[in-house]
Design a protein around this motif. Structure first.
Motif, PDB file in Angstrom:
ATOM      1  N   TRP A   2      14.528 -11.465  12.544  1.00 13.78           N
ATOM      2  CA  TRP A   2      13.949 -12.129  13.699  1.00 13.78           C
ATOM      3  C   TRP A   2      15.035 -12.420  14.723  1.00 13.78           C
ATOM      4  O   TRP A   2      16.153 -12.792  14.368  1.00 13.78           O
ATOM      5  CB  TRP A   2      13.289 -13.438  13.284  1.00 13.78           C
ATOM      6  CG  TRP A   2      12.006 -13.259  12.554  1.00 13.78           C
ATOM      7  CD1 TRP A   2      11.813 -12.623  11.362  1.00 13.78           C
ATOM      8  CD2 TRP A   2      10.739 -13.704  12.976  1.00 13.78           C
ATOM      9  NE1 TRP A   2      10.500 -12.666  11.021  1.00 13.78           N
ATOM     10  CE2 TRP A   2       9.801 -13.320  11.988  1.00 13.78           C
ATOM     11  CE3 TRP A   2      10.286 -14.406  14.087  1.00 13.78           C
ATOM     12  CZ2 TRP A   2       8.455 -13.606  12.088  1.00 13.78           C
ATOM     13  CZ3 TRP A   2       8.935 -14.695  14.184  1.00 13.78           C
ATOM     14  CH2 TRP A   2       8.036 -14.297  13.191  1.00 13.78           C
ATOM     15  N   ALA A   3      14.657 -12.274  15.977  1.00 12.58           N
ATOM     16  CA  ALA A   3      15.581 -12.575  17.069  1.00 12.58           C
ATOM     17  C   ALA A   3      14.826 -13.348  18.131  1.00 12.58           C
ATOM     18  O   ALA A   3      13.617 -13.216  18.270  1.00 12.58           O
ATOM     19  CB  ALA A   3      16.137 -11.281  17.656  1.00 12.58           C
ATOM     20  N   MET A   4      15.560 -14.178  18.865  1.00 17.04           N
ATOM     21  CA  MET A   4      14.947 -14.991  19.906  1.00 17.04           C
ATOM     22  C   MET A   4      15.551 -14.620  21.253  1.00 17.04           C
ATOM     23  O   MET A   4      16.770 -14.648  21.429  1.00 17.04           O
ATOM     24  CB  MET A   4      15.212 -16.472  19.619  1.00 17.04           C
ATOM     25  CG  MET A   4      14.668 -17.398  20.674  1.00 17.04           C
ATOM     26  SD  MET A   4      15.002 -19.131  20.297  1.00 17.04           S
ATOM     27  CE  MET A   4      16.774 -19.181  20.374  1.00 17.04           C
ATOM     28  N   ASP A   5      14.676 -14.249  22.189  1.00 17.33           N
ATOM     29  CA  ASP A   5      15.137 -14.003  23.552  1.00 17.33           C
ATOM     30  C   ASP A   5      15.463 -15.322  24.217  1.00 17.33           C
ATOM     31  O   ASP A   5      14.874 -16.356  23.911  1.00 17.33           O
ATOM     32  CB  ASP A   5      14.037 -13.322  24.371  1.00 17.33           C
ATOM     33  CG  ASP A   5      14.232 -11.822  24.466  1.00 17.33           C
ATOM     34  OD1 ASP A   5      15.386 -11.367  24.432  1.00 17.33           O
ATOM     35  OD2 ASP A   5      13.227 -11.113  24.598  1.00 17.33           O
ATOM     36  N   ARG A   6      16.381 -15.261  25.134  1.00 12.59           N
ATOM     37  CA  ARG A   6      16.696 -16.445  25.927  1.00 12.59           C
ATOM     38  C   ARG A   6      15.587 -16.629  26.972  1.00 12.59           C
ATOM     39  O   ARG A   6      14.994 -15.647  27.417  1.00 12.59           O
ATOM     40  CB  ARG A   6      18.048 -16.265  26.596  1.00 12.59           C
ATOM     41  CG  ARG A   6      19.164 -16.064  25.585  1.00 12.59           C
ATOM     42  CD  ARG A   6      20.471 -15.731  26.253  1.00 12.59           C
ATOM     43  NE  ARG A   6      21.423 -15.088  25.387  1.00 12.59           N
ATOM     44  CZ  ARG A   6      22.094 -15.649  24.406  1.00 12.59           C
ATOM     45  NH1 ARG A   6      21.902 -16.918  24.135  1.00 12.59           N
ATOM     46  NH2 ARG A   6      22.969 -14.986  23.684  1.00 12.59           N
ATOM     47  N   PRO A   7      15.301 -17.856  27.366  1.00 13.80           N
ATOM     48  CA  PRO A   7      14.255 -18.062  28.389  1.00 13.80           C
ATOM     49  C   PRO A   7      14.702 -17.555  29.754  1.00 13.80           C
ATOM     50  O   PRO A   7      15.890 -17.353  29.993  1.00 13.80           O
ATOM     51  CB  PRO A   7      14.057 -19.580  28.403  1.00 13.80           C
ATOM     52  CG  PRO A   7      15.264 -20.147  27.759  1.00 13.80           C
ATOM     53  CD  PRO A   7      15.869 -19.095  26.878  1.00 13.80           C
ATOM     54  N   ARG A   8      13.758 -17.347  30.604  1.00 11.53           N
ATOM     55  CA  ARG A   8      13.952 -16.945  32.005  1.00 11.53           C
ATOM     56  C   ARG A   8      14.536 -15.543  32.180  1.00 11.53           C
ATOM     57  O   ARG A   8      15.083 -15.244  33.226  1.00 11.53           O
ATOM     58  CB  ARG A   8      14.800 -17.961  32.770  1.00 11.53           C
ATOM     59  CG  ARG A   8      14.089 -19.263  33.046  1.00 11.53           C
ATOM     60  CD  ARG A   8      14.876 -20.152  33.988  1.00 11.53           C
ATOM     61  NE  ARG A   8      16.211 -20.443  33.531  1.00 11.53           N
ATOM     62  CZ  ARG A   8      16.564 -21.517  32.850  1.00 11.53           C
ATOM     63  NH1 ARG A   8      15.686 -22.410  32.558  1.00 11.53           N
ATOM     64  NH2 ARG A   8      17.814 -21.690  32.489  1.00 11.53           N
ATOM     65  N   ILE A   9      14.424 -14.685  31.183  1.00  9.73           N
ATOM     66  CA  ILE A   9      14.809 -13.294  31.408  1.00  9.73           C
ATOM     67  C   ILE A   9      13.686 -12.683  32.229  1.00  9.73           C
ATOM     68  O   ILE A   9      12.521 -12.761  31.851  1.00  9.73           O
ATOM     69  CB  ILE A   9      15.023 -12.544  30.081  1.00  9.73           C
ATOM     70  CG1 ILE A   9      16.259 -13.111  29.384  1.00  9.73           C
ATOM     71  CG2 ILE A   9      15.161 -11.044  30.320  1.00  9.73           C
ATOM     72  CD1 ILE A   9      16.554 -12.508  28.044  1.00  9.73           C
ATOM     73  N   PRO A  10      14.008 -12.094  33.379  1.00 10.69           N
ATOM     74  CA  PRO A  10      12.950 -11.607  34.264  1.00 10.69           C
ATOM     75  C   PRO A  10      12.152 -10.454  33.653  1.00 10.69           C
ATOM     76  O   PRO A  10      12.654  -9.700  32.825  1.00 10.69           O
ATOM     77  CB  PRO A  10      13.696 -11.121  35.514  1.00 10.69           C
ATOM     78  CG  PRO A  10      15.136 -11.216  35.223  1.00 10.69           C
ATOM     79  CD  PRO A  10      15.338 -11.881  33.906  1.00 10.69           C
ATOM     80  N   GLN A  11      10.921 -10.364  34.100  1.00  8.31           N
ATOM     81  CA  GLN A  11      10.073  -9.260  33.677  1.00  8.31           C
ATOM     82  C   GLN A  11      10.650  -7.962  34.239  1.00  8.31           C
ATOM     83  O   GLN A  11      11.074  -7.900  35.394  1.00  8.31           O
ATOM     84  CB  GLN A  11       8.643  -9.473  34.168  1.00  8.31           C
ATOM     85  CG  GLN A  11       7.662  -8.494  33.584  1.00  8.31           C
ATOM     86  CD  GLN A  11       6.227  -8.883  33.879  1.00  8.31           C
ATOM     87  OE1 GLN A  11       5.947  -9.943  34.438  1.00  8.31           O
ATOM     88  NE2 GLN A  11       5.319  -8.026  33.500  1.00  8.31           N
ATOM     89  N   THR A  12      10.694  -6.929  33.426  1.00  8.23           N
ATOM     90  CA  THR A  12      11.264  -5.644  33.812  1.00  8.23           C
ATOM     91  C   THR A  12      10.446  -5.029  34.944  1.00  8.23           C
ATOM     92  O   THR A  12       9.220  -5.033  34.888  1.00  8.23           O
ATOM     93  CB  THR A  12      11.285  -4.701  32.593  1.00  8.23           C
ATOM     94  OG1 THR A  12      11.962  -5.371  31.529  1.00  8.23           O
ATOM     95  CG2 THR A  12      11.980  -3.394  32.905  1.00  8.23           C
ATOM     96  N   PRO A  13      11.102  -4.493  35.978  1.00  3.12           N
ATOM     97  CA  PRO A  13      10.361  -3.868  37.081  1.00  3.12           C
ATOM     98  C   PRO A  13       9.478  -2.718  36.595  1.00  3.12           C
ATOM     99  O   PRO A  13       9.799  -2.048  35.613  1.00  3.12           O
ATOM    100  CB  PRO A  13      11.467  -3.340  38.009  1.00  3.12           C
ATOM    101  CG  PRO A  13      12.675  -4.152  37.681  1.00  3.12           C
ATOM    102  CD  PRO A  13      12.554  -4.477  36.221  1.00  3.12           C
TER     103      PRO A  13
END
Length: 184
Positions: A79-90
């Motif tokens: 399991w891995a956790m993304d950091r918050p506020r990573i922008p949505q990919t274009p």
């Protein structure tokens, strides 16, 4: 996980994420997210709009906090956790997470794949690529829409090799609401 035919057909996409999940802010149960795009949309706004089970009614009309968790952290997956506020990919681009073997110097690598299927490994490469292809800027793509920050492992037993040189501690918030799960 199925890839969109147009994007994945020209170049093999070797992402190691099997499922995308988000933890409910009210009941702390993990909910499967139906697509990578939906996951990125939720992740981008997780701090302003915390995820709750009722949000999943968009794709699962009967879901509530009373239902069992969709997945359990039972050791069969990393399991891995993304950091918050990573922008949505274009649109037309892909953000690829590649989880490394345990014991390496880093937990994961982040890559972006441009609509031309060019794989970009750093902000420097991305900046150079967008400068060389002004059509992307004309379409509204900007450097601020990208993040090469890797996810952090949720396995407390995971340890990376130490690099020689100076060491620094990373202070993180206790916010484990969005996490991609990876294959072992």
């Amino acid at each position: 996980m199925e890839q969109e035919q147009g994007i994945a057909s020209a170049k093999k996409v070797w992402e190691s994420v099997k499922y995308y999940t988000v933890k409910c802010a009210e009941c702390s149960k993990w909910r499967l997210i139906p697509s990578k795009e939906k996951y990125e949309e939720i992740r981008e706004k997780i701090e302003e709009q915390p995820f709750v089970c009722e949000t999943a009614r968009e794709w699962r009309p009967e879901i509530s906090c009373k239902d069992e968790s969709d997945v359990k952290q039972d050791g069969t997956m990393r399991w891995a956790m993304d950091r918050p506020r990573i922008p949505q990919t274009p649109s037309g681009w892909q953000r690829i997470l590649r989880i490394r073997a345990e014991g390496g110097t880093k937990f994961a690598d982040v890559y972006y794949v441009a609509p031309s299927n060019k794989r970009l490994r750093s902000m420097v490469e991305l900046h150079r690529y967008i400068d060389e292809h002004p059509e992307y800027a004309q379409e509204g793509v900007s450097i601020s829409q990208f993040s090469f920050q890797p996810p952090v492992p949720l396995d407390e037993k995971y340890s990376a090799k130490r690099r020689s040189g100076a060491y620094g501690a990373i202070e993180t918030q206790n916010n484990d609401s969005a996490a991609p799960q990876t294959q072992n």
